[in-house]
Every structure is written in structure tokens, then in C-alpha cells.
Design an enzyme around this catalytic site. Sequence first.
Site, PDB file in Angstrom:
ATOM      1  N   LYS A  38       1.017  -1.240  -0.277  1.00  0.00           N
ATOM      2  CA  LYS A  38      -0.019   0.347  -0.228  1.00  0.00           C
ATOM      3  C   LYS A  38       1.046   1.040   0.156  1.00  0.00           C
ATOM      4  CE  LYS A  38      -2.546   2.161   3.947  1.00  0.00           C
ATOM      5  NZ  LYS A  38      -1.678   3.482   3.890  1.00  0.00           N
ATOM      6  N   ASP A  65      -3.578   4.708  -1.878  1.00  0.00           N
ATOM      7  CA  ASP A  65      -3.729   5.021  -0.966  1.00  0.00           C
ATOM      8  C   ASP A  65      -4.440   6.540  -1.098  1.00  0.00           C
ATOM      9  OD1 ASP A  65      -5.578   5.101   1.056  1.00  0.00           O
ATOM     10  OD2 ASP A  65      -4.648   4.370   2.813  1.00  0.00           O
ATOM     11  N   LYS A  67      -7.271   7.923  -1.543  1.00  0.00           N
ATOM     12  CA  LYS A  67      -8.806   8.927  -0.857  1.00  0.00           C
ATOM     13  C   LYS A  67      -9.291  10.044  -1.289  1.00  0.00           C
ATOM     14  CE  LYS A  67      -8.329   6.989   3.558  1.00  0.00           C
ATOM     15  NZ  LYS A  67      -6.591   6.674   4.127  1.00  0.00           N
ATOM     16  N   ASP A  70     -13.250  14.875  -4.362  1.00  0.00           N
ATOM     17  CA  ASP A  70     -13.504  15.919  -4.861  1.00  0.00           C
ATOM     18  C   ASP A  70     -14.835  16.235  -5.852  1.00  0.00           C
ATOM     19  OD1 ASP A  70     -12.442  18.901  -6.050  1.00  0.00           O
ATOM     20  OD2 ASP A  70     -10.813  17.817  -5.649  1.00  0.00           O
ATOM     21  N   THR A 124     -11.662   6.202  10.455  1.00  0.00           N
ATOM     22  CA  THR A 124     -11.462   4.994  12.293  1.00  0.00           C
ATOM     23  C   THR A 124     -11.110   6.465  13.547  1.00  0.00           C
ATOM     24  OG1 THR A 124      -9.579   4.560  11.764  1.00  0.00           O
ATOM     25  CG2 THR A 124     -11.192   2.702  11.908  1.00  0.00           C
ATOM     26  N   ARG A 215       2.685  -0.966  10.839  1.00  0.00           N
ATOM     27  CA  ARG A 215       4.545  -1.572  11.644  1.00  0.00           C
ATOM     28  C   ARG A 215       4.549  -3.148  11.924  1.00  0.00           C
ATOM     29  NH1 ARG A 215       1.997   3.989  14.693  1.00  0.00           N
ATOM     30  NH2 ARG A 215      -0.137   2.943  13.572  1.00  0.00           N
TER      31      ARG A 215
HETATM   32  O1  C5P Z   1       1.308   0.070  11.292  1.00  0.00           O
HETATM   33  P1  C5P Z   1      -0.257   0.098  10.493  1.00  0.00           P
HETATM   34  O2  C5P Z   1      -0.333  -1.211  10.811  1.00  0.00           O
HETATM   35  O3  C5P Z   1      -1.402   1.106  12.530  1.00  0.00           O
HETATM   36  O4  C5P Z   1      -0.500   0.913   9.209  1.00  0.00           O
HETATM   37  C1  C5P Z   1      -2.306   0.843   8.945  1.00  0.00           C
HETATM   38  C2  C5P Z   1      -1.761   1.766   8.067  1.00  0.00           C
HETATM   39  O5  C5P Z   1      -3.543   1.546   7.408  1.00  0.00           O
HETATM   40  C3  C5P Z   1      -1.150   2.852   7.554  1.00  0.00           C
HETATM   41  O6  C5P Z   1      -1.130   3.348   6.658  1.00  0.00           O
HETATM   42  C4  C5P Z   1      -3.155   3.624   8.034  1.00  0.00           C
HETATM   43  O7  C5P Z   1      -2.487   5.041   7.642  1.00  0.00           O
HETATM   44  C5  C5P Z   1      -3.703   2.752   7.161  1.00  0.00           C
HETATM   45  N1  C5P Z   1      -5.702   3.138   7.645  1.00  0.00           N
HETATM   46  C6  C5P Z   1      -5.565   3.162   9.166  1.00  0.00           C
HETATM   47  N2  C5P Z   1      -7.080   2.994   9.581  1.00  0.00           N
HETATM   48  C7  C5P Z   1      -7.871   3.727   8.890  1.00  0.00           C
HETATM   49  C8  C5P Z   1      -7.737   3.868   6.810  1.00  0.00           C
HETATM   50  C9  C5P Z   1      -5.688   3.783   6.657  1.00  0.00           C
HETATM   51  O8  C5P Z   1      -4.815   2.663   9.656  1.00  0.00           O
HETATM   52  N3  C5P Z   1      -8.450   3.736   8.979  1.00  0.00           N
END
Ligand code: C5P
Length: 236
Positions: A38, A65, A67, A70, A124, A215
Site C-alpha cells: 500500500k 491509498d 482517498k 472532490d 476510524t 508497523r
Molecule cells: O502501522 P499500521 O498497521 O497501524 O498501519 C495501518 C495503515 O492503514 C496505515 O497506512 C494507516 O494510514 C492505514 N489506515 C488505518 N485506518 C484507517 C484507514 C487507513 O490505519 N481507517
Amino acid sequence: MIQSSQPDPKVVIALDFPKTQLAYDFAQRLDPKLCRLKVGKELFALGGPQLVEKLIAQGFDVFLDLKYHDIPNTVAMACRAAAEMGVWMVNVHSLGGRKMMEAAKEAVLSASHQPLLIGVTILTSMETEDLAEIGLKGTPKENVLRLAKLAKSSGLDGVVCSAQEASDLRHELGQDFCLVTPGIRPANADVNDQKRIMTPADAISAGSSYLVVGRPITQAQDPLAILNAINASIGI
Ligand code: C5P
């Protein structure tokens, strides 16, 4: 329409790196048969289409991603440009409404390559009070369901949602609707700033189609070992 490549990895690794070289180096350690990637706003701002095309050339399916949100024509053209870049998945904000989503779908269908078109429902990070402040009644869960139905009826292939919403959405929207779920944490992993987490296996059982994991893999000493463990836990 759910697109798939052979094989069909469920883990989509969030390449959240502050430098393009770090992202390239990390991708070198991975195998496109085991995961997808992603690319979000930060990395795209740094590396642009060149970075995305390079990852695709290495064999990776890329979820762009960005998003988009517009007016319909602008989102449609942006989705078409993303499709022509060769991405596997691209997303728009469902709050842009039916006309915007329908225009996005039409644009993707007219491109030479058709990515999955996914809707973001409610971020979220937003709670009931935040929604009230921008004029949306009800809980995040109620709004997510309403917007996911709107996304489906506007022709989108799926939505991004919390894994905790996946079973309700799967039940309401059927088997063919794609549910992309972040907030995934293996049992003993650091939660970081995620609030509502789920393990990979529980998320798949709840109806997730694809697991966005950042992460726990990108900051691991041995990313491939974590990825392999996640894949094993979901039977891949
Ligand atoms: O590091 P981690 O597993 O928390 O990363 C989650 C990824 O998913 C990040 O790129 C974050 O921006 C994305 N994301 C999220 N929650 C959302 C939409 C996207 O954590 N509702």
C-alpha cells in the site's frame, strides 16, 4: 468484481516510510507472492507515479491509498490516471456521494487496466461527537453501514473498514463485496496508536478480504518472518 492475481496474498503491507529509498529497500526484502503493498499520501508525495510504477515492475500489486474526495469529474480523472499507472486497488471517499463514486467507476472501467475501486466510509479516527460536529447523525457504525451500502450501489468493489465492522458488513453486503481492513495486530504485537485492533486470523474469520498491516511488519527486525507467520495463521 473481485480481481485477483495468482497467487492471491491477503496481506497488504502499508509502506509508510518517510523516504522513497527506505521504501524501495524494504520492498526488496519482500516477495510479491507473499504480500501486496500500500502506497499512501506521504510516500506518493515523495515518490510519485515513478515509485508506484517501479514497485509494480518488481511484481507487486499496489494499493494506491490516496482517498480521493472532490467533484465527480476531478475524482474520475484521478482514478483513471491511477488505473493507467497500473495499480491493483485505488480508493475514494464515499462521503463524496453517489455521483462522484459512479463517475469514478465509469472512469476506471474506461481505462486500459481496471483496478479494484474501494470506498473509505468513516475515518476510524472519528467518534460520534466528531460526526455530530460535521452534521452526521448516529454512531460511526451506523454511518459506516449506510455509506458502505451507498458505495456498493454506486458500483464500487468494496470498502475500507475496521475488522470489527467486517462481519456486519459481510452479512449486509454479501460475499462479493471487498472488505479491506487496517488495524491488524498479531497477538503479541505492539498496538501503536491503533484503537480497535484484531488479529489476522480473527479478521479473516470476520469476513475481511484483505488485511492492511504496517508497523508490525515494517518495523520488525525480521519482516519476512512476521509476514510468513501472519500468512501461516490465515492458512496461506
Ligand atoms: O502501522 P499500521 O498497521 O497501524 O498501519 C495501518 C495503515 O492503514 C496505515 O497506512 C494507516 O494510514 C492505514 N489506515 C488505518 N485506518 C484507517 C484507514 C487507513 O490505519 N481507517
